[in-house]
Scaffold this active site. Structure first.
Site, PDB file in Angstrom:
ATOM      1  N   HIS A 293      65.977 -29.083  11.210  1.00 56.59           N
ATOM      2  CA  HIS A 293      65.637 -28.445  10.133  1.00 56.59           C
ATOM      3  C   HIS A 293      66.434 -29.299   8.982  1.00 56.59           C
ATOM      4  O   HIS A 293      67.583 -29.481   9.249  1.00 56.59           O
ATOM      5  CB  HIS A 293      65.825 -27.064   9.795  1.00 56.59           C
ATOM      6  CG  HIS A 293      65.201 -26.440   8.402  1.00 56.59           C
ATOM      7  ND1 HIS A 293      65.812 -26.899   7.330  1.00 56.59           N
ATOM      8  CD2 HIS A 293      64.021 -25.932   8.427  1.00 56.59           C
ATOM      9  CE1 HIS A 293      64.966 -26.173   6.328  1.00 56.59           C
ATOM     10  NE2 HIS A 293      63.734 -25.559   7.042  1.00 56.59           N
TER      11      HIS A 293
ATOM     12  N   GLU B 251      57.893 -31.166   7.161  1.00 55.84           N
ATOM     13  CA  GLU B 251      58.468 -30.405   5.769  1.00 55.84           C
ATOM     14  C   GLU B 251      59.003 -31.607   4.907  1.00 55.84           C
ATOM     15  O   GLU B 251      60.195 -32.131   5.145  1.00 55.84           O
ATOM     16  CB  GLU B 251      59.317 -29.457   6.397  1.00 55.84           C
ATOM     17  CG  GLU B 251      59.031 -28.527   7.260  1.00 55.84           C
ATOM     18  CD  GLU B 251      59.775 -26.907   7.229  1.00 55.84           C
ATOM     19  OE1 GLU B 251      59.191 -26.114   6.557  1.00 55.84           O
ATOM     20  OE2 GLU B 251      61.207 -27.216   7.157  1.00 55.84           O
TER      21      GLU B 251
HETATM   22  P1  13P Z   1      60.227 -22.549   2.086  1.00 52.92           P
HETATM   23  O1  13P Z   1      58.941 -22.001   2.399  1.00 52.92           O
HETATM   24  O2  13P Z   1      61.038 -21.628   1.249  1.00 52.92           O
HETATM   25  O3  13P Z   1      59.902 -23.760   1.096  1.00 52.92           O
HETATM   26  O4  13P Z   1      61.028 -23.088   3.047  1.00 52.92           O
HETATM   27  C1  13P Z   1      60.133 -23.930   3.863  1.00 52.92           C
HETATM   28  C2  13P Z   1      61.199 -24.313   5.193  1.00 52.92           C
HETATM   29  O5  13P Z   1      62.175 -24.898   5.151  1.00 52.92           O
HETATM   30  C3  13P Z   1      60.791 -23.638   6.546  1.00 52.92           C
HETATM   31  O6  13P Z   1      61.468 -23.933   7.574  1.00 52.92           O
END
Ligand code: 13P
Length: 234
Positions: free
Chosen positions: A86, A151
């Site tokens: 992450h 992400e």
């Molecule tokens: P948010 O949905 O708060 O933007 O976070 C995304 C995330 O990092 C999920 O792992």
């Protein structure tokens, strides 16, 4: 294939006492990733349709690694999945691609499904190169990654609440899938989108066949948001 919705509640405690009963599940698959100390709380009869995941693991199964938690320990707590790489861990803890590669191997060997997070730090013309480089390093000598979460870091918990544009996320996810198919022969790897996803915008991403699901952060802390998402038809 069913859409996969993963809730990552990050380092937040959740009071499940009042939100488990009303949750109805549709035909998507749901995975909840709380801090590992709460995994056992989720093994509640009412939440039995939720699969469980952890937010991180170490690359050894035991030893003198103070403060770490091993893949086998997570599995024994009921986790089937584990998030690895992450961006918050890459950024705050300097987790490197080499560490991530070792973690993925250890988790897969233990039988956990890996949710590997990749994503560029800012919106730029080099985003694809950045993601390609991360995948190359993170998946070195790995032949069965389970799930990739795209992400874009700039869209995570975005102050303006702005997620990536669904069309742009789609383009990157197609690019990732193409790389996985051609370079890694990983045809069946699901690729999901994460970054400021909530009940209002999730359908804008999941309407595309190529986007296999979503990784939801902040919205997973709100009972009504989780309920709404779980009830939706995708
Ligand atoms: P948010 O949905 O708060 O933007 O976070 C995304 C995330 O990092 C999920 O792992």
């Amino acid at each position: 294939m069913k859409k996969l919705i993963i809730f990552n509640s990050k380092m937040n405690a959740l009071d499940l006492s009042d939100w488990s009963e009303n949750i109805k599940f549709n035909n998507a698959e749901f995975v909840f990733c709380p801090p590992f100390v709460y995994l056992e709380n989720f093994k509640n009869e009412k939440l039995k349709n939720l699969k469980l995941g952890a937010q991180n693991c170490f690359w050894e199964n035991q030893g003198a690694y103070t403060g770490e938690i091993s893949p086998i320990m997570l599995k024994n707590l009921g986790a089937e999945y584990v998030i690895i790489g992450h961006s918050e861990r890459r950024n705050y803890l300097d987790e490197t691609d080499e560490m991530i590669n070792k973690k993925i191997k250890a988790a897969l060997e233990t039988g956990l499904k890996v949710i590997l997070c990749v994503g560029e730090p800012d919106k730029s013309m080099f985003a694809k190169d950045f993601v390609k480089d991360q995948l190359e390093k993170d998946l070195k000598n790995i032949h069965n990654a389970s799930i990739i979460a795209y992400e874009p870091v700039w869209a995570i918990s975005a102050e303006n609440g702005k997620s990536d544009a669904p069309d742009d996320a789609l383009e990157m996810i197609k690019f990732i899938k193409q790389l996985l198919n051609t370079k890694y022969k990983l045809q069946n790897t699901r690729v999901v989108y994460g970054g400021s996803v909530d009940s209002k915008n999730i359908q804008n991403f999941l309407k595309y066949e190529e986007i296999d699901g979503a990784l939801v952060g902040g919205a997973s802390l709100k009972k009504d948001e989780v309920e709404k998402i779980c009830k939706m038809k995708f």
